[in-house]
Design a protein around this motif. Structure first.
Motif, short mmCIF file in Angstrom:
data_model
loop_
_atom_site.label_atom_id
_atom_site.label_comp_id
_atom_site.label_asym_id
_atom_site.label_seq_id
_atom_site.Cartn_x
_atom_site.Cartn_y
_atom_site.Cartn_z
N ASN A 1 0.84 -1.21 0.00
CA ASN A 1 0.00 0.00 0.00
C ASN A 1 0.87 1.26 0.00
OD1 ASN A 1 -2.93 -1.17 0.67
ND2 ASN A 1 -1.45 -2.25 1.94
N MET A 2 1.87 1.25 -0.86
CA MET A 2 2.82 2.37 -0.88
C MET A 2 2.14 3.70 -1.18
SD MET A 2 6.35 1.01 -2.62
CE MET A 2 5.56 0.32 -4.06
N PHE A 3 1.20 3.68 -2.12
CA PHE A 3 0.54 4.93 -2.50
C PHE A 3 -0.25 5.51 -1.33
CE2 PHE A 3 -3.17 7.21 -4.20
CZ PHE A 3 -2.52 8.21 -4.90
N ARG A 4 -0.98 4.65 -0.65
CA ARG A 4 -1.77 5.12 0.49
C ARG A 4 -0.88 5.67 1.59
NH1 ARG A 4 -6.18 0.23 1.26
NH2 ARG A 4 -7.75 1.00 -0.20
N ALA B 1 1.36 10.12 4.49
CA ALA B 1 2.59 10.72 5.03
C ALA B 1 2.70 12.19 4.63
CB ALA B 1 3.81 9.95 4.53
N ILE B 2 2.38 12.49 3.37
CA ILE B 2 2.46 13.89 2.90
C ILE B 2 1.42 14.75 3.60
CG2 ILE B 2 2.16 15.40 0.91
CD1 ILE B 2 3.28 13.09 -0.81
#
Length: 202
Positions: free
Chosen positions: A79-82, A87-88
């Motif tokens: 789930n890198m995108f999530r 995080a941003i």
């Protein structure tokens, strides 16, 4: 914790050698040590991030730290995108919240002091309020950040366990991945998967 302490020690050691190289006017070594320090800093941040998420997994699933670290790493990879988006946004909200608490505490403290002691010098109390606001803002926003990360892991866990309809709040249900081809129970071993299947009725 030991690995993190070791990485931090190596980073401080690089800084020390960098100062020594700068004193000797060895520019090549200074550049090499700066690059190495930057790489170690990135590794340290990754370890801290993984460490935090591993402890969240410990709290959520009751697994030991090593297993939780592995599960957290796999969860982040899947789930890198999530995690990236959270995080941003979390960083932006963190600084906004920190600024509001810090400035608000200082300003309100000033007006309170000025109302009770209008003839007194307000510099020292103002510095005290500012220091208090800084500490409170730092502590509060750290807890807020941990709550955000925990909520994200809970959401993804409910999604992968097939319990989203039961446990995910209504406004978030539209964000649940309902792809029928997606495998459930990826984050668990076979024995725990069977238990969770029975628990969720999947």
């Amino acid at each position: 914790a030991f690995i993190l302490a070791l990485v931090q020690f190596i980073r401080y050691l690089c800084k020390y050698f960098e100062k020594q190289a700068a004193a000797q006017k060895n520019r090549v070594m200074v550049i090499v040590l700066k690059v190495l320090g930057c790489i170690i800093w990135c590794v340290e941040k990754c370890i801290k991030f993984l460490n935090k998420n591993a402890y969240i997994q410990v709290a959520l699933m009751g697994t030991n730290f090593c297993t939780s670290a592995k599960n957290a790493f796999q969860l982040i990879i899947r789930n890198m995108f999530r995690f990236g988006v959270v995080a941003i946004l979390g960083t932006v909200i963190h600084y906004i919240g920190w600024t509001v608490i810090f400035v608000g505490t200082t300003v309100i403290g000033y007006f309170i002091f000025d109302a009770f002691h209008p003839s007194e010098d307000s510099l020292l109390p103002l510095l005290t309020y500012a220091a208090t606001g800084y500490i409170v803002a730092h502590l509060y926003m750290n807890v807020f950040g941990l709550a955000v990360d925990t909520s994200l892991q809970c959401f993804i866990a409910a999604e992968e366990m097939g319990c989203a309809e039961e446990y995910v709040p209504g406004p978030l249900k539209s964000l649940v991945d309902s792809n029928p081809g997606k495998k459930k129970w990826k984050m668990f071993g076979s024995s725990k998967a069977r238990f969770l299947e029975a628990l969720c009725g999947a």
